[in-house]
Design a protein around this motif. Structure first.
Motif, PDB file in Angstrom:
ATOM      1  N   UNK A   1      16.651 -56.165   2.157  1.00 29.83           N
ATOM      2  CA  UNK A   1      15.187 -56.126   2.193  1.00 29.83           C
ATOM      3  C   UNK A   1      14.641 -54.877   1.519  1.00 29.83           C
ATOM      4  N   UNK A   2      15.528 -53.902   1.382  1.00 32.76           N
ATOM      5  CA  UNK A   2      15.129 -52.633   0.792  1.00 32.76           C
ATOM      6  C   UNK A   2      14.552 -52.824  -0.612  1.00 32.76           C
ATOM      7  N   UNK A   3      13.677 -51.891  -0.990  1.00 30.76           N
ATOM      8  CA  UNK A   3      13.105 -51.979  -2.335  1.00 30.76           C
ATOM      9  C   UNK A   3      13.601 -50.833  -3.212  1.00 30.76           C
ATOM     10  N   UNK A   4      14.118 -51.170  -4.367  1.00 31.11           N
ATOM     11  CA  UNK A   4      14.513 -50.143  -5.333  1.00 31.11           C
ATOM     12  C   UNK A   4      13.466 -50.131  -6.443  1.00 31.11           C
ATOM     13  N   UNK A   5      12.448 -49.284  -6.276  1.00 31.75           N
ATOM     14  CA  UNK A   5      11.369 -49.361  -7.258  1.00 31.75           C
ATOM     15  C   UNK A   5      11.768 -48.758  -8.602  1.00 31.75           C
TER      16      UNK A   5
ATOM     17  N   UNK B   1      15.593 -61.442   3.287  1.00 34.98           N
ATOM     18  CA  UNK B   1      16.595 -61.337   4.364  1.00 34.98           C
ATOM     19  C   UNK B   1      17.686 -60.341   3.954  1.00 34.98           C
ATOM     20  N   UNK B   2      18.418 -59.872   4.942  1.00 31.50           N
ATOM     21  CA  UNK B   2      19.593 -59.042   4.687  1.00 31.50           C
ATOM     22  C   UNK B   2      20.836 -59.902   4.846  1.00 31.50           C
TER      23      UNK B   2
ATOM     24  N   UNK C   1      23.732 -56.879  -6.304  1.00 28.95           N
ATOM     25  CA  UNK C   1      22.892 -56.417  -5.198  1.00 28.95           C
ATOM     26  C   UNK C   1      21.462 -56.884  -5.465  1.00 28.95           C
ATOM     27  N   UNK C   2      20.959 -57.688  -4.538  1.00 27.57           N
ATOM     28  CA  UNK C   2      19.609 -58.235  -4.686  1.00 27.57           C
ATOM     29  C   UNK C   2      18.688 -57.487  -3.736  1.00 27.57           C
ATOM     30  N   UNK C   3      17.682 -56.812  -4.299  1.00 29.58           N
ATOM     31  CA  UNK C   3      16.786 -56.058  -3.418  1.00 29.58           C
ATOM     32  C   UNK C   3      15.443 -56.773  -3.241  1.00 29.58           C
TER      33      UNK C   3
ATOM     34  N   UNK D   1      15.927 -57.546  -8.588  1.00 30.21           N
ATOM     35  CA  UNK D   1      15.029 -57.934  -7.494  1.00 30.21           C
ATOM     36  C   UNK D   1      15.154 -59.418  -7.179  1.00 30.21           C
ATOM     37  N   UNK D   2      14.858 -59.750  -5.952  1.00 29.24           N
ATOM     38  CA  UNK D   2      14.870 -61.139  -5.504  1.00 29.24           C
ATOM     39  C   UNK D   2      13.843 -61.957  -6.298  1.00 29.24           C
ATOM     40  N   UNK D   3      14.203 -63.181  -6.658  1.00 32.55           N
ATOM     41  CA  UNK D   3      13.207 -64.118  -7.207  1.00 32.55           C
ATOM     42  C   UNK D   3      13.526 -65.510  -6.656  1.00 32.55           C
ATOM     43  N   UNK D   4      12.653 -66.450  -6.891  1.00 33.81           N
ATOM     44  CA  UNK D   4      12.682 -67.724  -6.192  1.00 33.81           C
ATOM     45  C   UNK D   4      14.017 -68.482  -6.344  1.00 33.81           C
TER      46      UNK D   4
END
Lengths: 363, 318
Positions: A213-217, A195-196, A189-191, A166-169
């Motif tokens: 921008x998609x979320x892979x929960x 941004x895309x 792959x950063x979800x 997942x994206x982080x700062x």
């Protein structure tokens, strides 16, 4: 075109018949063309004959259409003309691989605490070549770095590593800090990114990096079937002819450390902390699923795209039936139409069986 | 244990190694780029012994000599001009003798000696002896003879006799473009006498054939470089995008027999043979390359040549 010399299909252009139409899969040029089943039959029955001869077989009633067919085949270099028809054999459909386990998925989330290095050591003795690490919800970069360092230090057989996180700062800084140090990483792959963006490999960075921008929960997100994932290459095609195109020679560890064919599957083969991977592989229950090729799967076996497609055995239309069609496939080979699988009323039961409602909800 | 002699950068070697690992075959890989310390190569009335990099090579059951040769002159002795030249000649004699010793006592596939003694004209003569068709060929130092040859054939080509040229100095840089067509204009520009030039009749082809062979196994691939005119006109651009068709070929038995006989005659137990299937329906032998690449043949034809090679050694080990 030489209408008086016998025609042959190039051996790497392979015909696949579906229930309503067929494809020519060009395994050398990674190309797929849809053709009518009439043309499929015409080719199967008449390869090695001249076009003039074929026209005569049909009493010259269909000269125009036969002409059109062969012009299409010739223009795309699917066929050639030669008197030496006997020296061109069919392409061997053998598939073989010098590994015991070819690829592996390792899932981690914020609670995962199983011994990953122990798994990596074992994957090495199984000659594993590719590793996918999927990091859901929290990015656990320390664990990722430990894994990558271990692969480097142990000169692991794993040549390529794909990371989902997942994206982080400070993710840009983090990627910069690892990209030159860990050359095995070839895809990040950063979800849940703001941004895309798709960064293809270049001279500064060997890895392919994708922000979405998609979320892979969770692992529930896996198993989608789409034209986007089609690939007409020799290795994948021949594997699909003989074995399962997703699970063959795959071994996975789910987020709780349980050994599975794929993290999304219900069946587990024990905790990786207490069971040896080698013992799981010698269990025929674990490996029999490797043999479920597309020709054995309902609906897929009638599909013209079956050998260039991916598969999913974790989520199927009928959870009771191991040969059932992938649930997350919206293609109907009878009508040749694609529709949204998640809104198909016939799939509702299976969707709720797997608790996939959250995944199918539109944002 | 198997000894592999190869370049660090050779992909085919790596691919074979994956299969050796799969079959659990022990191997020792020595790279031709590295200095390989020679402990001893000793001969007495009753024995021969060889130890390299502290490994006793007596335990070697077979050798795959993929390419190049081992270096036994330390890097510190490079760049000493004529002294280095002298040492390299001494080394050359040593390397060839070790090869002969191993060859006489074990299965030995590939060869440095054959790699450097790759004489195309000899091979043509041998091919002819095996009743293979060869193109009309001539080597000449004389312009008039060259013009006569040119006039008696529709088209002619020229190529190197042994190695492709690659000369780089401060003043000049000459690189081979491989086989090229000899035109009237090219001939006009020549002096009356020149260094030996190798010319051959140009044979119109239906397709080309590349045969990789390893011991008695042959893997043939047809290459359609002449499929349609578009390919010829825009040859280079087109080819990057759309590669020439490469498909498996099962050679007619008599051709395969002749080729096998040829490989025995030239004493090359592995290599790549180039043939043409001509528009007048003949198989024509062009040349053999002792170190040919097989990766593209293997991939395009789904042959798993690398697996076959590993298996060949499995039989020796058991």
């Amino acid at each position: 075109m030489k209408t008086n010399i016998p025609f042959k299909l190039f051996a790497n252009c392979i015909l696949v018949k579906g229930i309503s139409r067929s494809t020519i899969c060009d395994l050398q040029r990674n190309d797929v063309r849809v053709i009518p089943n009439d043309l499929y039959d015409l080719l199967i029955e008449n390869e090695g004959k001249t076009i003039i001869g074929i026209k005569e077989l049909y009493e010259n009633k269909f000269d125009d259409i036969i002409e059109e067919y062969f012009q299409f085949l010739y223009d795309n270099e699917f066929i050639f003309f030669t008197k030496q028809t006997t020296i061109f054999p069919k392409l061997s459909m053998d598939w073989s691989d010098s590994t015991i386990i070819n690829n592996s998925i390792i899932d981690i989330d914020e609670n995962s605490n199983y011994d990953i290095v122990n798994i990596l050591k074992q994957l090495n003795t199984l000659h594993c070549r590719h590793l996918e690490i999927r990091n859901f919800n929290n990015a656990r970069v320390n664990i990722l770095e430990d894994i990558l360092s271990f692969l480097n230090e142990s000169e692991s057989t794993i040549q390529s590593v794909e990371i989902l996180l997942p994206f982080f700062k400070d993710i840009e800084e983090w990627i910069t800090s690892i990209k030159d140090k860990f050359l095995r990483v070839d895809f990040i792959r950063v979800f849940k990114s703001p941004f895309n963006q798709n960064r293809v490999p270049n001279k500064d960075c060997k890895a392919h990096i994708m922000f979405t921008k998609q979320n892979y929960i969770s692992e529930l997100c896996c198993g989608k079937i789409s034209q986007k994932f089609f690939s007409a290459n020799m290795k994948a095609f021949t594997e699909s002819m003989n074995y399962n195109s997703c699970l063959n020679k795959k071994l996975s560890i789910d987020k709780n450390g349980i050994i599975k064919n794929c993290p999304s599957m219900q069946n587990g083969y024990g905790s990786s902390d207490s069971v040896r991977l080698e013992d799981v592989i010698s269990d025929s229950n674990f490996t029999k699923i490797w043999n479920i090729s597309k020709d054995k799967i309902s609906v897929c076996k009638d599909c013209e795209f079956r050998h260039i497609c991916t598969d999913c055995r974790a989520y199927t239309e009928n959870p009771e039936d191991e040969f059932s069609k992938p649930l997350k496939c919206g293609y109907n080979p009878k009508t040749n139409e694609w529709s949204d699988w998640s809104t198909n009323p016939l799939k509702e039961k299976a969707i709720s069986f797997y608790n996939l409602q959250a995944v199918t909800e539109k944002p | 244990m198997i000894l592999l002699i190869s370049s660090k950068y050779d992909v085919s070697t790596n691919n074979v190694i994956k299969w050796l690992n799969y079959y659990g075959i022990n191997f020792l890989r020595l790279n031709t780029e590295d200095f390989n310390s020679l402990n001893h190569f000793s001969l007495s009335n009753t024995s021969s012994k060889l130890k390299v990099n502290n490994v006793d090579l007596d335990s070697i059951t077979s050798v795959w000599h993929r390419r190049g040769r081992l270096r036994h002159v330390p890097n510190s002795l490079n760049g000493l001009g004529k002294v280095t030249d002298y040492l390299k000649k001494e080394e050359d004699s040593l390397v060839k003798s070790i090869e002969t010793y191993l060859k006489n006592t074990r299965k030995y596939i590939g060869s440095y000696t054959s790699e450097v003694e790759n004489y195309k004209l000899e091979h043509l003569m041998m091919a002819r002896e095996c009743n293979l068709n060869i193109p009309n060929s001539m080597i000449t130092t004389n312009k008039k003879e060259l013009i006569d040859f040119y006039n008696t054939h529709d088209q002619i080509i020229s190529k190197d006799l042994r190695y492709s040229i690659n000369i780089k100095t401060e003043k000049i840089c000459i690189n081979s473009i491989g086989t090229f067509k000899v035109t009237n204009d090219l001939i006009k520009g020549l002096e009356d006498q020149f260094a030996p030039i190798y010319v051959q009749e140009y044979i119109e082809k239906e397709f080309e054939i590349r045969v990789f062979y390893f011991e008695n196994k042959m893997f043939a691939m047809g290459i359609f470089s002449q499929q349609d005119e578009q390919t010829q006109v825009d040859y280079r651009n087109y080819n990057n995008q759309v590669p020439n068709r490469c498909v498996p070929i099962s050679l007619p038995t008599d051709i395969e027999k002749k080729l096998l006989e040829f490989t025995k005659k030239v004493k090359l137990n592995t290599g790549s043979i180039d043939l043409i299937y001509s528009t007048d329906e003949r198989y024509v032998f062009l040349e053999v390359n002792p170190m040919g690449q097989f990766d593209w043949v293997s991939k395009n034809c789904n042959y798993y040549i690398e697996k076959s090679i590993a298996k060949e050694f499995l039989e020796v080990c058991n």
